[in-house]
Design an enzyme around this catalytic site. Structure first.
Site, PDB file in Angstrom:
ATOM      1  CG  HIS A 101      11.247  -1.920   4.653  1.00  0.00           C
ATOM      2  ND1 HIS A 101       9.786  -1.703   4.585  1.00  0.00           N
ATOM      3  CD2 HIS A 101      11.522  -3.273   5.497  1.00  0.00           C
ATOM      4  CE1 HIS A 101       9.242  -3.070   5.149  1.00  0.00           C
ATOM      5  NE2 HIS A 101      10.219  -3.673   5.715  1.00  0.00           N
ATOM      6  CB  ILE A 102      12.152   3.083   0.307  1.00  0.00           C
ATOM      7  CG1 ILE A 102      11.769   2.417  -0.933  1.00  0.00           C
ATOM      8  CG2 ILE A 102      13.206   4.522  -0.042  1.00  0.00           C
ATOM      9  CD1 ILE A 102      10.610   2.993  -1.624  1.00  0.00           C
ATOM     10  CB  SER A 103      12.269   4.751   4.938  1.00  0.00           C
ATOM     11  OG  SER A 103      11.464   3.689   5.352  1.00  0.00           O
ATOM     12  NE  ARG A 130       7.119   4.852   9.872  1.00  0.00           N
ATOM     13  CZ  ARG A 130       5.837   4.602   8.987  1.00  0.00           C
ATOM     14  NH1 ARG A 130       5.556   3.784   8.270  1.00  0.00           N
ATOM     15  NH2 ARG A 130       5.006   5.776   9.037  1.00  0.00           N
ATOM     16  CD  GLU A 177      10.476  -6.962   6.546  1.00  0.00           C
ATOM     17  OE1 GLU A 177      10.516  -8.107   7.034  1.00  0.00           O
ATOM     18  OE2 GLU A 177      10.599  -5.839   6.981  1.00  0.00           O
ATOM     19  CG  ASN A 212       8.474  -1.648   0.422  1.00  0.00           C
ATOM     20  OD1 ASN A 212       7.720  -1.816   1.592  1.00  0.00           O
ATOM     21  ND2 ASN A 212       8.973  -0.679  -0.098  1.00  0.00           N
ATOM     22  NE  ARG A 258      10.012   6.476   8.403  1.00  0.00           N
ATOM     23  CZ  ARG A 258       9.011   6.080   7.535  1.00  0.00           C
ATOM     24  NH1 ARG A 258       9.229   5.122   6.730  1.00  0.00           N
ATOM     25  NH2 ARG A 258       7.810   6.816   7.484  1.00  0.00           N
ATOM     26  NE  ARG A 266       3.780   6.781   1.819  1.00  0.00           N
ATOM     27  CZ  ARG A 266       4.219   5.705   2.078  1.00  0.00           C
ATOM     28  NH1 ARG A 266       4.586   4.701   1.088  1.00  0.00           N
ATOM     29  NH2 ARG A 266       3.860   5.205   3.294  1.00  0.00           N
ATOM     30  N   PRO A 273       0.753  -1.321   0.113  1.00  0.00           N
ATOM     31  CG  PRO A 273      -0.004  -0.948   2.138  1.00  0.00           C
ATOM     32  CD  PRO A 273       0.586  -2.197   1.358  1.00  0.00           C
ATOM     33  CG  ASN A 274      -0.115   4.352   1.363  1.00  0.00           C
ATOM     34  OD1 ASN A 274      -1.224   5.031   0.782  1.00  0.00           O
ATOM     35  ND2 ASN A 274      -0.411   3.740   2.372  1.00  0.00           N
ATOM     36  CE1 TYR A 290       9.013   5.174   2.743  1.00  0.00           C
ATOM     37  CE2 TYR A 290       7.339   7.117   2.946  1.00  0.00           C
ATOM     38  CZ  TYR A 290       7.822   5.822   3.281  1.00  0.00           C
ATOM     39  OH  TYR A 290       7.288   5.330   4.504  1.00  0.00           O
ATOM     40  CG  HIS A 345       5.163  -1.799  10.229  1.00  0.00           C
ATOM     41  ND1 HIS A 345       6.640  -2.244  10.444  1.00  0.00           N
ATOM     42  CD2 HIS A 345       4.868  -0.972   9.342  1.00  0.00           C
ATOM     43  CE1 HIS A 345       7.189  -1.373   9.669  1.00  0.00           C
ATOM     44  NE2 HIS A 345       6.367  -0.532   8.790  1.00  0.00           N
ATOM     45  CB  ALA A 386       1.467   0.366   6.276  1.00  0.00           C
ATOM     46  CG  ASP A 403      -0.151 -17.406   8.822  1.00  0.00           C
ATOM     47  OD1 ASP A 403       0.944 -17.393   9.520  1.00  0.00           O
ATOM     48  OD2 ASP A 403      -1.243 -17.117   9.127  1.00  0.00           O
TER      49      ASP A 403
HETATM   50  C1  DQA Z   1       8.338   1.191   3.685  1.00  0.00           C
HETATM   51  C2  DQA Z   1       8.245   1.608   5.342  1.00  0.00           C
HETATM   52  C3  DQA Z   1       7.051   1.262   5.977  1.00  0.00           C
HETATM   53  O1  DQA Z   1       7.088   1.583   7.369  1.00  0.00           O
HETATM   54  C4  DQA Z   1       6.105   2.163   5.259  1.00  0.00           C
HETATM   55  O2  DQA Z   1       4.743   1.889   5.743  1.00  0.00           O
HETATM   56  C5  DQA Z   1       5.786   2.210   3.780  1.00  0.00           C
HETATM   57  C6  DQA Z   1       7.264   2.301   3.260  1.00  0.00           C
HETATM   58  C7  DQA Z   1       9.323   1.567   3.142  1.00  0.00           C
HETATM   59  O3  DQA Z   1       9.758   1.167   1.777  1.00  0.00           O
HETATM   60  O4  DQA Z   1      10.336   2.352   3.661  1.00  0.00           O
HETATM   61  O5  DQA Z   1       4.821   2.251   3.266  1.00  0.00           O
HETATM   62  O6  DQA Z   1       7.979  -0.013   3.605  1.00  0.00           O
END
Ligand code: DQA
Length: 146
Positions: free
Chosen positions: A102-104, A113, A100, A75, A109, A19, A11-12, A24, A81, A78, A88
């Site tokens: 993540h960009i950040s 997270r 897994e 990725n 943070r 964003r 998502p997002n 990011y 978390h 959210a 599963d």
């Molecule tokens: C994220 C980190 C997550 O905590 C956040 O909810 C995201 C982006 C990242 O790529 O840094 O949507 O996955």
């Protein structure tokens, strides 16, 4: 025949570019897809790149990866978390490795997270390198898959 790697985005992440650019960066998801495709060509990997804002769709794509992919860079946004269902699903497709991504740097943070439901089921975790985190995941998948 080249190996297929699914690059799945939650998502997002379709909002990248607009964003929170301070966190990011300015690249869009389309830019990251293009970078992944270029890295795939160099590494000899076929990249299947997707994004959904829906948890169940991500579960379905992980199941699909069991038949179609040698590995997954994931990725989960959210849902990382919160999602027992994604934890599963990753376990359900074992031994397909899921990394897994993540960009950040989620550990630098907010406290919420710092917990990942995905990490205990994943092969490994890459975070904090900006969009380059995706490329590092592809390099890792190249080296751990036969
Ligand atoms: C994220 C980190 C997550 O905590 C956040 O909810 C995201 C982006 C990242 O790529 O840094 O949507 O996955």
């Amino acid at each position: 025949m080249t190996k297929t790697i699914f690059v799945l985005n939650g998502p997002n992440l379709n909002m990248l570019g607009k964003r929170e650019p301070g966190i990011y960066g300015g690249k869009t998801l389309a830019d990251i897809e293009a970078d992944c495709r270029a890295a795939g060509t160099e590494l000899g990997l076929t990249i299947d790149f997707r994004q959904s804002n829906h948890e169940g769709t991500l579960v379905d794509w992980l199941h699909e990866a069991a038949d179609k992919a040698a590995g997954v860079a994931f990725n989960a946004g959210a849902y990382t978390h919160t999602s027992v269902a994604l934890h599963d699903a990753i376990r359900a497709i074992s031994p397909i490795p899921v990394i897994e991504v993540h960009i950040s740097n989620v550990h630098a943070r907010e406290e919420f997270r710092h917990t990942s439901m995905i990490a205990p089921a994943a092969k490994g975790v890459i975070c904090g390198f900006g969009p380059h985190s995706y490329i590092l995941a592809l390099q890792a998948l190249k080296s751990i898959t036969q």
